[in-house]
Design an enzyme around this catalytic site. Structure first.
Site, PDB file in Angstrom:
ATOM      1  N   ASP A  80       0.823  -1.207   0.000  1.00 61.75           N
ATOM      2  CA  ASP A  80       0.000   0.000   0.000  1.00 61.75           C
ATOM      3  C   ASP A  80       0.860   1.261   0.000  1.00 61.75           C
ATOM      4  OD1 ASP A  80       0.748  -0.892   2.592  1.00 61.75           O
ATOM      5  OD2 ASP A  80      -0.758   0.373   3.544  1.00 61.75           O
ATOM      6  N   GLU A 139      -0.677  -2.002   5.362  1.00 61.86           N
ATOM      7  CA  GLU A 139       0.309  -1.939   6.446  1.00 61.86           C
ATOM      8  C   GLU A 139       0.302  -0.565   7.100  1.00 61.86           C
ATOM      9  OE1 GLU A 139       3.682  -0.988   8.699  1.00 61.86           O
ATOM     10  OE2 GLU A 139       3.363  -0.079   6.738  1.00 61.86           O
TER      11      GLU A 139
END
Length: 391
Positions: A80, A139
């Site tokens: 991400d 994350e």
């Protein structure tokens, strides 16, 4: 022999590795929105013939089945991006998404893990066991690892290994020391309620601004005066909202902050002290206090055996000179969720190069990596998996 084959494969695919990273960098997706990235990873695995399943709502769990029976090692790469505006506008692969960029290196992690998978897949018949590939979403909001674990990511896993590109370390250096690596990362919110009124009549009020200010100044002594200095901790107030107008005594104040530490007992202690300090400060002024403490990620504590194996693998693959001893960071990492289910370790791979302007801090708009570090990370993934399965 297999060590050499893996090294040669990574070198052969180095240009492709850079291309993969640049494509991912130019098309960033933030936490829980990694739909295109998930599809891209899936299509790449299809080309390799590696079995996988998509996780909900984003993410991929794949598996390389070895030709011989053995253990299962998991390799994790997060994917991400962040809600940060990229300031590197002159790059040919700069972010195409306004207000979003890979400002932490997760594009590199995904690309490195894909190429490591490609190299390992070519020697799968020689693998004494299985390699699980975890392409993790979210994350940056500390939720992705927990979601993957809930969807079976760690079932049957004997060991887990992860990598983070690190701009504060010289390119190619590898650090993985036993014990603390990343701190636990918690959030807290303290709400004080006083009694508002006219700014010219403070005697008739309970000023929430005064209460909150007193708390901010005093709560720092929790770390500086009540915790053993050999147990590092950080307590940061990052946000304070108080008042509505210049001549109105504030009735409410809201404070938000974060707590970072390595030891569980320190974590519990600070949580309790936040409540104690809030209650006592509020009582002094006749106000009330409410504390919300939200536990985020646990501390990343590298298993001694696994961390030593990483150092051994790095030295054998790249030479003794690459092994580096980076100090633990107070940053948080949800890789800790995997370590709750199997032993393992989390390595840092240096990507800082002043000549290429890649020493900017993670999460900064000018963050970038020295792409020479990509092959180091990809090979470390693959060589670690091979070494662990053959131990």
């Amino acid at each position: 022999m297999i060590h050499a084959i893996i090294k040669e494969a990574i070198q052969t695919y180095s240009e492709e590795l850079t291309e993969l990273r640049r494509k991912l960098h130019s098309e960033p997706e933030v936490s829980w929105e990694e739909f295109k990235t998930t599809q891209f990873v899936s299509e790449y695995l299809d080309q390799l013939g590696i079995t996988y399943r998509k996780t909900e709502p984003t993410g991929v769990i794949a598996e390389i089945q070895g030709g011989r029976p053995g253990k299962t090692v998991a390799l994790r790469g997060d994917m991400d991006a962040l809600q940060v505006e990229e300031l590197n506008k002159d790059l040919p692969y700069t972010s195409r998404e306004e207000g979003k960029m890979h400002a932490c290196g997760h594009d590199a992690h995904t690309a490195m893990l894909l190429i490591a998978a490609k190299a390992l897949n070519e020697v799968k018949e020689e693998l004494p066991g299985n390699v699980r590939l975890l392409f993790q979403p979210a994350e940056e909001v500390a939720e992705g690892a927990k979601a993957l674990v809930a969807q079976g990511a760690m079932e049957g896993v004997d060991n887990v290994f992860g990598i983070h590109i690190w701009s504060q370390m010289p390119t190619h250096k590898v650090s993985c020391t036993p014990g603390p690596s990343f701190a636990s990362a918690d959030l807290f919110k303290v709400t004080f309620k006083g009694r508002g009124g006219h700014g010219a009549m403070p005697h008739a009020c309970i000023d929430a601004a005064i209460v909150a200010s007193s708390f901010v100044m005093n709560v720092q002594t929790v770390v500086s005066r009540t915790i053993d200095a050999q147990h590092p901790a950080v307590l940061t107030i990052g946000k304070m909202i108080v008042g509505t107008r210049f001549n109105v005594i504030a009735e409410n104040a809201v404070i938000e902050g974060t707590v970072r530490c390595f030891h569980p007992e320190t974590r519990y202690y600070i949580e309790n002290q936040l409540q104690h300090y809030a209650d006592q400060v509020a009582a002094i002024y006749g106000a009330t206090a409410n504390v919300e403490y939200i536990r985020g990620t646990k501390a990343v504590l590298n298993d001694e055996y696994s961390a030593n194996l990483v150092q051994k693998v790095a030295a054998e693959a790249f030479g003794d000179h690459v092994v580096y001893n980076e100090k633990p960071t107070m940053g948080g990492e949800d890789f800790s969720e995997y370590l709750a289910h199997a032993p393992g370790s989390f390595a840092l791979v240096g990507s800082g190069n002043p000549e290429k302007d890649t020493e900017w801090a993670h999460h900064h708009g000018k963050f970038n990596i020295d792409e020479d570090a990509l092959a180091t990370g990809a090979e470390l993934y693959a060589q670690y998996a091979w070494a662990y399965l053959n131990e």
